[in-house]
Design a protein around this motif. Structure first.
Motif, short mmCIF file in Angstrom:
data_model
loop_
_atom_site.label_atom_id
_atom_site.label_comp_id
_atom_site.label_asym_id
_atom_site.label_seq_id
_atom_site.Cartn_x
_atom_site.Cartn_y
_atom_site.Cartn_z
N THR B 53 8.71 -12.26 74.74
CA THR B 53 7.94 -12.67 75.91
C THR B 53 7.00 -13.84 75.67
O THR B 53 6.50 -14.45 76.61
CB THR B 53 7.07 -11.50 76.40
OG1 THR B 53 6.18 -11.14 75.33
CG2 THR B 53 7.91 -10.29 76.78
N ARG B 223 -1.96 1.57 82.44
CA ARG B 223 -2.24 0.25 83.06
C ARG B 223 -3.61 0.31 83.73
O ARG B 223 -3.93 1.24 84.44
CB ARG B 223 -1.14 -0.10 84.06
CG ARG B 223 0.19 -0.34 83.37
CD ARG B 223 1.24 -0.76 84.35
NE ARG B 223 0.85 -1.97 85.08
CZ ARG B 223 1.57 -2.51 86.05
NH1 ARG B 223 2.70 -1.93 86.41
NH2 ARG B 223 1.17 -3.60 86.66
N ASP B 235 -0.64 -9.34 84.77
CA ASP B 235 0.78 -9.68 84.70
C ASP B 235 1.31 -9.51 83.28
O ASP B 235 2.35 -8.91 83.06
CB ASP B 235 1.00 -11.14 85.15
CG ASP B 235 0.77 -11.29 86.64
OD1 ASP B 235 0.72 -10.24 87.32
OD2 ASP B 235 0.63 -12.44 87.10
N LEU B 236 0.55 -10.04 82.32
CA LEU B 236 0.97 -9.95 80.93
C LEU B 236 0.94 -8.50 80.47
O LEU B 236 1.83 -8.03 79.76
CB LEU B 236 0.07 -10.81 80.04
CG LEU B 236 -0.03 -12.29 80.40
CD1 LEU B 236 -0.85 -13.04 79.35
CD2 LEU B 236 1.35 -12.92 80.52
N GLN B 239 3.93 -6.59 81.56
CA GLN B 239 5.11 -6.86 80.73
C GLN B 239 5.09 -6.01 79.46
O GLN B 239 6.11 -5.51 79.01
CB GLN B 239 5.16 -8.34 80.35
CG GLN B 239 5.52 -9.25 81.51
CD GLN B 239 5.71 -10.69 81.04
OE1 GLN B 239 6.48 -10.97 80.12
NE2 GLN B 239 5.00 -11.61 81.67
N TRP B 240 3.91 -5.87 78.87
CA TRP B 240 3.75 -5.04 77.67
C TRP B 240 4.07 -3.58 77.98
O TRP B 240 4.83 -2.93 77.26
CB TRP B 240 2.33 -5.20 77.14
CG TRP B 240 1.88 -4.16 76.16
CD1 TRP B 240 0.94 -3.20 76.37
CD2 TRP B 240 2.32 -3.98 74.80
NE1 TRP B 240 0.77 -2.44 75.25
CE2 TRP B 240 1.61 -2.90 74.25
CE3 TRP B 240 3.26 -4.65 73.99
CZ2 TRP B 240 1.78 -2.44 72.96
CZ3 TRP B 240 3.44 -4.20 72.69
CH2 TRP B 240 2.71 -3.11 72.17
N GLU B 242 5.87 -2.35 80.43
CA GLU B 242 7.29 -2.18 80.72
C GLU B 242 8.13 -2.25 79.45
O GLU B 242 9.10 -1.50 79.28
CB GLU B 242 7.78 -3.24 81.72
CG GLU B 242 7.12 -3.17 83.10
CD GLU B 242 7.23 -1.78 83.73
OE1 GLU B 242 8.22 -1.07 83.43
OE2 GLU B 242 6.32 -1.40 84.49
N TRP B 243 7.74 -3.16 78.57
CA TRP B 243 8.52 -3.34 77.33
C TRP B 243 8.46 -2.07 76.47
O TRP B 243 9.45 -1.65 75.89
CB TRP B 243 7.99 -4.54 76.55
CG TRP B 243 8.79 -4.82 75.30
CD1 TRP B 243 9.95 -5.52 75.22
CD2 TRP B 243 8.48 -4.38 73.97
NE1 TRP B 243 10.40 -5.55 73.92
CE2 TRP B 243 9.51 -4.87 73.12
CE3 TRP B 243 7.45 -3.64 73.41
CZ2 TRP B 243 9.54 -4.63 71.76
CZ3 TRP B 243 7.47 -3.40 72.04
CH2 TRP B 243 8.51 -3.88 71.22
N SER B 246 10.84 0.24 77.79
CA SER B 246 12.22 -0.26 77.87
C SER B 246 13.02 0.19 76.66
O SER B 246 12.48 0.69 75.67
CB SER B 246 12.21 -1.79 77.93
OG SER B 246 11.89 -2.31 76.65
#
Lengths: 234, 269, 242
Positions: B53, B223, B235-236, B239-240, B242-243, B246
């Protein structure tokens, strides 16, 4: 003591291999502490000199508080700066928390009282000797400050080194406001705490030895500069 | 206040040079626990995330209580701790928007290799704790209101025991420091497996009891609420978050080994 | 020794007046109310045994000390002044830098400082010592450096408080010669001493203090030959109890 033997070997290996991670930590430690000393001196020297020269109501209380703050526990300083710089705090919008800048602020808070209090004492002594002559030359109190600071420079060098010593040795404040973030705010002392908590005592002690050597080196350099100047100027 | 002004001026001069080194694409500050940081987990998985990312993750590793406080004050972009109850309350109180299971590791009981309380033969965790209390063998407790400390207290409660001094010693220290102390005074201690495996100063300590499901230690990612703290890098941070949940993130966690041992077991839904 | 560049303009120096000026410290009266007027470009020597109040009078005159009661003032614009102390206070710098410092303080442009300072060093025989730390010089050299510093300030009034008390005879001669040089340049001299012979060599007029009290102020000749006060007579004869 196998741990101690290991520590020396580890310290030696760390230095000889010029470990890049270690280099980064050492560089940041020096940057933060030297910046804190610079700011602390910039404020503390004139502040101490002013306290030596002016008499005003409440001056005694200021001197006592300053002397007491010399013993301020680093954790308390760290906590105060944390609350100040936290987003929820009054200076939160600067986003300084968990940056080297925050560590500098915390260390300034720790060493400013030392520099100011000891400067006051040294300048007061020198001023007792110089007062009439400087007054005779028509110098206002404000204009006496640079003269007195310059003529007290050898003693003040030791004062500044004492500040540097406290800054580079403390861990409680930088741990809280820096966060010991790998590669961003990790300095020698917080790395030592981390390795200790991992039970990696040889590495922790080895880092301690490197820190000690570094501080010794800086003190030695300052001593040499001071002695040379002293011999030249008396 | 000329003094404050001077400090700010000096910082303004100094700030950029001190920060320049680490600022590239963007970074988030993650408040997490010492157990994850000290085990080396972050050192293993964060580079993979950053590669994918371009986002740098700065970990502030503190006790669970302090991690919550940091997040509550808006000083961290994301939170990864192991106190499910506390995390749920954090979200319910409006400080966070959601929490998700990420992984678990487990607690183990360590103690002097001679095992004076004979807990190695215990069938359940409750029995092991009861044996220690019955033998009044020294027990080193974190005593710092951390996630591990709270978990330990719940285990005593489950065993129906109110531990007391002199054999029960509250240290008020982090996990590593507690293990150092336990090693020095031949005491039992409850530790997360990650810290134990990575811990080098065991001296006479040995792992004596493990495997009971009640000793599992769930980690969750939280979050932070954008309404409470609009200035954060949501936003960043998303991403963390979700990752971690994942496949790539879960695999990275599963792949992390210390001395060939898997320490964290991914269990995102 | 005369240098035209340093000659002071022939302007009248205002008179210095003491009107009932006294000094009280911790309810002890160190200087009784003193009324005295000093004028003309003269060399006034203030004499008296130790503790007579000579140094207090000098400090009142120079403004280093404010009177506890009464007034001390110049009748007109206060003149440029300098003071030389019994134990010279020199800064922790080289001899040359001590002089350029005084020039800087008095507002001399940067470029002019070093040449002027070197000139003054030469005048007082200190040129070879210019780079030496001032505080390691001998007592006589330090006092000459203090005089050189005063010289650079081109004072209209020069105060000297026991400037030769701690010096050897040769250094004392040098200081006395310097005092005469200052005076020749147009500087009023106010100097304390307890050396009668020195006073005879230098004084235009003499002020005698005893136990914080003004005993006599008269022209030197009269002071030494036909003093008005019996205390003065006793002082000159060396009979005054110190």
């Amino acid at each position: 003591m196998p741990t101690t033997d290991n520590a020396f070997a580890t310290a030696l290996r760390l230095v000889l291999h010029l470990d890049p991670a270690l280099r980064e930590i050492v560089a940041l430690s020096l940057q933060v502490s030297l910046a804190a000393v610079a700011v602390g001196a910039l404020i503390g020297l004139p502040l101490g000199a002013a306290l030596a020269l002016w008499r005003f109501p409440g001056r005694g209380a200021v001197v006592v508080v300053l002397n007491a703050l010399m013993g301020l526990p680093p954790v308390v300083a760290g906590l105060a700066v944390y609350l100040l710089l936290s987003r929820a705090g009054p200076l939160g919008q600067f986003g300084l928390l968990f940056t080297p800048g925050a560590m500098v602020v915390a260390q300034v808070l720790l060493i400013l009282p030392i520099i100011a209090a000891l400067t006051r004492q040294q300048v007061e002594e020198l001023h007792a000797e110089y007062r009439e002559q400087l007054q005779s030359l028509g110098l206002s109190r404000l204009r006496r400050i640079p003269t007195l600071l310059w003529d007290a420079r050898f003693g003040l060098m030791t004062v500044i080194l004492a500040g540097f010593g406290r800054a580079s040795a403390e861990v409680g404040a930088v741990m809280i406001v820096g966060g010991n973030i790998d590669g961003v705010t990790r300095v020698m002392t917080t790395a030592i705490v981390l390795e200790t908590s991992k039970g990696n005592l040889p590495l922790a002690l080895g880092l301690g030895l490197v820190l000690l050597a570094l501080v010794t080196l800086i003190n030695g350099a300052a001593y040499l500069v001071g002695e040379t100047a002293r011999r030249r100027l008396g | 206040m000329p003094k404050a002004g001077l400090i700010l001026a000096a910082l303004a001069l100094m700030g950029p040079s001190l920060n320049a080194a680490a600022q590239n694409i963007g970074h988030i500050t993650l408040a997490s626990t010492t157990s994850t940081e000290n085990s080396g987990l972050f050192g293993a998985i964060i580079p993979a995330f950053t590669e994918a990312t371009g986002i740098e993750v700065r970990v502030v590793a503190v006790g669970t209580g302090q991690a919550f406080e940091i997040a509550r004050r808006g000083d961290a972009d994301s939170l990864l701790v192991h106190d499910t109850e506390g995390e749920t309350r954090f979200v319910a109180d409006g400080h966070g928007t959601e929490r998700a299971d990420v992984m678990y590791n487990d607690y183990v009981l360590v103690g002097p290799a001679g095992d004076p309380a004979a807990i190695a033969d215990a069938e359940t965790a409750a029995e092991a704790f009861a044996l220690i209390a019955a033998a009044e063998a020294p027990f080193a407790s974190r005593g710092d209101d951390s996630g591990t400390h709270r978990a330990e207290q719940r285990r005593w409660e489950a065993a129906g025991i109110a531990p007391a001094s002199p054999w029960y010693r509250e240290l008020g220290s982090g996990m590593g420091a507690t293990l150092n102390t336990a090693a020095a005074m031949d005491a039992y201690a409850m530790t997360d497996r990650a810290t134990w495996v990575a811990f080098d100063n065991r001296q006479g300590l040995a792992l004596l009891f493990e495997g009971d499901e009640t000793l599992f230690n769930q980690y969750g990612s939280v979050r932070i609420s954008p309404e409470r703290h609009p200035h954060l890098k949501h936003d960043l941070a998303a991403q963390w978050h979700e990752w971690l949940l994942s496949e790539a993130g879960q695999q990275a966690i599963a792949d992390f080994r210390v001395d060939g041992q898997q320490l964290f077991f991914p269990n995102a839904e | 020794m005369t240098q035209m560049a340093h000659q002071l303009p022939e302007l009248a120096i205002p008179a210095l007046r003491f009107e009932g000026a006294s000094v009280v410290h911790r309810s002890q009266t160190l200087l009784q109310p003193l009324t005295l007027s000093l004028d003309g470009c003269r060399r006034t020597l203030v004499m008296g045994p130790n503790g007579a109040g000579k140094s207090l009078l000098m400090r009142l005159a120079h403004g280093l000390l404010l009177p506890s009661a009464g007034q001390v003032y110049w009748e007109g614009k206060p003149p440029r002044q300098a003071m030389v102390f019994q134990r010279p206070v020199l800064l922790k710098r080289s001899a040359l830098d001590n002089l350029t410092y005084a020039l800087a303080v008095s507002g001399t442009p940067w470029r002019a400082r070093k040449p002027l300072a070197r000139e003054a060093l030469a005048r007082f025989g200190l040129s070879p010592l210019e780079r030496r730390p001032a505080r390691v010089l001998s007592g006589g050299e330090q006092q000459r450096l203090a005089l050189a510093r005063a010289w650079l300030l081109a004072p209209e009034v020069l105060f000297l408080d026991e400037p030769t008390a701690a010096l050897d005879p040769a250094s004392m001669r040098a200081v006395e010669a310097a005092v005469l040089d200052f005076h020749a340049r147009g500087t009023r001299i106010l100097m304390t001493t307890h050396d009668l012979n020195q006073a005879k060599r230098l004084a235009d007029d003499v002020v005698l203090l005893h136990e914080g009290r003004l005993i006599e102020h008269s022209d030197a000749e009269r002071f030494f030959t036909t003093p008005a006060s019996p205390t003065t007579r006793a002082f000159i004869d060396g009979d005054l109890i110190w």
